[in-house]
Write a protein that holds these residues in place. Sequence first.
Motif, PDB file in Angstrom:
ATOM      1  N   PHE A  38       0.810  -1.208   0.000  1.00 43.82           N
ATOM      2  CA  PHE A  38       0.000   0.000   0.000  1.00 43.82           C
ATOM      3  C   PHE A  38       0.849   1.266   0.000  1.00 43.82           C
ATOM      4  O   PHE A  38       0.496   2.264  -0.634  1.00 43.82           O
ATOM      5  CB  PHE A  38      -0.938  -0.004   1.212  1.00 43.82           C
ATOM      6  CG  PHE A  38      -1.784   1.234   1.315  1.00 43.82           C
ATOM      7  CD1 PHE A  38      -2.583   1.645   0.258  1.00 43.82           C
ATOM      8  CD2 PHE A  38      -1.780   1.991   2.475  1.00 43.82           C
ATOM      9  CE1 PHE A  38      -3.356   2.800   0.350  1.00 43.82           C
ATOM     10  CE2 PHE A  38      -2.553   3.140   2.577  1.00 43.82           C
ATOM     11  CZ  PHE A  38      -3.348   3.542   1.519  1.00 43.82           C
ATOM     12  N   LEU A  68       1.521   2.850  -3.313  1.00 38.65           N
ATOM     13  CA  LEU A  68       0.423   3.446  -4.079  1.00 38.65           C
ATOM     14  C   LEU A  68       0.463   4.951  -3.804  1.00 38.65           C
ATOM     15  O   LEU A  68       0.335   5.386  -2.659  1.00 38.65           O
ATOM     16  CB  LEU A  68      -0.922   2.858  -3.641  1.00 38.65           C
ATOM     17  CG  LEU A  68      -2.147   3.315  -4.446  1.00 38.65           C
ATOM     18  CD1 LEU A  68      -2.046   2.830  -5.894  1.00 38.65           C
ATOM     19  CD2 LEU A  68      -3.423   2.809  -3.807  1.00 38.65           C
ATOM     20  N   TYR A  80       0.753   3.138  -9.019  1.00 38.95           N
ATOM     21  CA  TYR A  80       1.708   2.392  -8.209  1.00 38.95           C
ATOM     22  C   TYR A  80       3.126   2.753  -8.654  1.00 38.95           C
ATOM     23  O   TYR A  80       3.388   2.925  -9.846  1.00 38.95           O
ATOM     24  CB  TYR A  80       1.475   0.894  -8.373  1.00 38.95           C
ATOM     25  CG  TYR A  80       2.145   0.048  -7.312  1.00 38.95           C
ATOM     26  CD1 TYR A  80       1.514  -0.212  -6.107  1.00 38.95           C
ATOM     27  CD2 TYR A  80       3.414  -0.493  -7.521  1.00 38.95           C
ATOM     28  CE1 TYR A  80       2.122  -0.982  -5.120  1.00 38.95           C
ATOM     29  CE2 TYR A  80       4.032  -1.259  -6.550  1.00 38.95           C
ATOM     30  CZ  TYR A  80       3.385  -1.500  -5.350  1.00 38.95           C
ATOM     31  OH  TYR A  80       3.999  -2.252  -4.375  1.00 38.95           O
ATOM     32  N   LEU A 140      -5.286  -4.557  -3.444  1.00 38.96           N
ATOM     33  CA  LEU A 140      -4.453  -3.889  -4.455  1.00 38.96           C
ATOM     34  C   LEU A 140      -4.386  -4.722  -5.734  1.00 38.96           C
ATOM     35  O   LEU A 140      -4.111  -4.200  -6.814  1.00 38.96           O
ATOM     36  CB  LEU A 140      -3.040  -3.668  -3.914  1.00 38.96           C
ATOM     37  CG  LEU A 140      -2.894  -2.652  -2.772  1.00 38.96           C
ATOM     38  CD1 LEU A 140      -1.497  -2.727  -2.176  1.00 38.96           C
ATOM     39  CD2 LEU A 140      -3.178  -1.242  -3.279  1.00 38.96           C
ATOM     40  N   TRP A 159      -7.519   1.264  -7.817  1.00 38.69           N
ATOM     41  CA  TRP A 159      -6.557   1.969  -6.975  1.00 38.69           C
ATOM     42  C   TRP A 159      -7.098   3.345  -6.579  1.00 38.69           C
ATOM     43  O   TRP A 159      -6.854   3.806  -5.469  1.00 38.69           O
ATOM     44  CB  TRP A 159      -5.225   2.095  -7.717  1.00 38.69           C
ATOM     45  CG  TRP A 159      -4.466   0.800  -7.779  1.00 38.69           C
ATOM     46  CD1 TRP A 159      -4.656  -0.290  -6.985  1.00 38.69           C
ATOM     47  CD2 TRP A 159      -3.403   0.465  -8.677  1.00 38.69           C
ATOM     48  NE1 TRP A 159      -3.770  -1.291  -7.330  1.00 38.69           N
ATOM     49  CE2 TRP A 159      -2.996  -0.852  -8.361  1.00 38.69           C
ATOM     50  CE3 TRP A 159      -2.772   1.153  -9.708  1.00 38.69           C
ATOM     51  CZ2 TRP A 159      -1.961  -1.496  -9.037  1.00 38.69           C
ATOM     52  CZ3 TRP A 159      -1.739   0.510 -10.396  1.00 38.69           C
ATOM     53  CH2 TRP A 159      -1.338  -0.795 -10.072  1.00 38.69           C
TER      54      TRP A 159
END
Length: 210
Positions: free
Chosen positions: A95, A98, A110, A152, A161
């Motif tokens: 995470f 991101l 990402y 994700l 996302w």
Amino acid sequence: VLTGANSAVGLRSMPARYLFLDEVDAYPPSADEEGDPVALAEARTRTFAWRRKVFLVSTPTIRGSSRIEREYEASDQRRYFVACPHCGQRQHLLFERLRWSKGRPETAAYRCEACEERIEERHKTAMLAAGEWRATSTSADPLTVGFHISSLYSPLGWLSWERIAREWLAAQGSDEAIRSFKNGVLGETWMESGEAPGRQRLHERRGGVV
């Protein structure tokens, strides 16, 4: 045969070669005061020795008391590795990688851990198709494997996302909302805020930046 985790009779009623335990973190501590429901159910498979298969699945809950966390940590801890479309580096999605412009979750993308290039949502389909499960630890029991995956990895057209970024931003200011996000979206356990160091609590409330 279907039964509930709160029924000791149902959990010990018959031998079972294949056992599927769903949402084990929601099970009560004891089934009819006869002990851990997972242990009671697994005892039904002993007759089949190495031919048995036990499958435990769950959204994790509280760190330290989560059944699925305990089981996963005792496994070979497999993660799904995908290749960066720019440099080819294989990695499992985190995470913290991101990123999005402040206040603009629609810019979420990402960042590759190796080349730092932007990986767009449109790249996901090919990345998932060519991905592979890799063990990241040594299992305490060689016959036990464990898998972890988060939202994700949701295929294109499912949870995006951008939506994940929006849900994270919306959760700020509420420990319960952040806990729900970490448990349900990231598939991670929640550490009670009073137990976490101040720096870690601040990190968990960070905003994404492209």
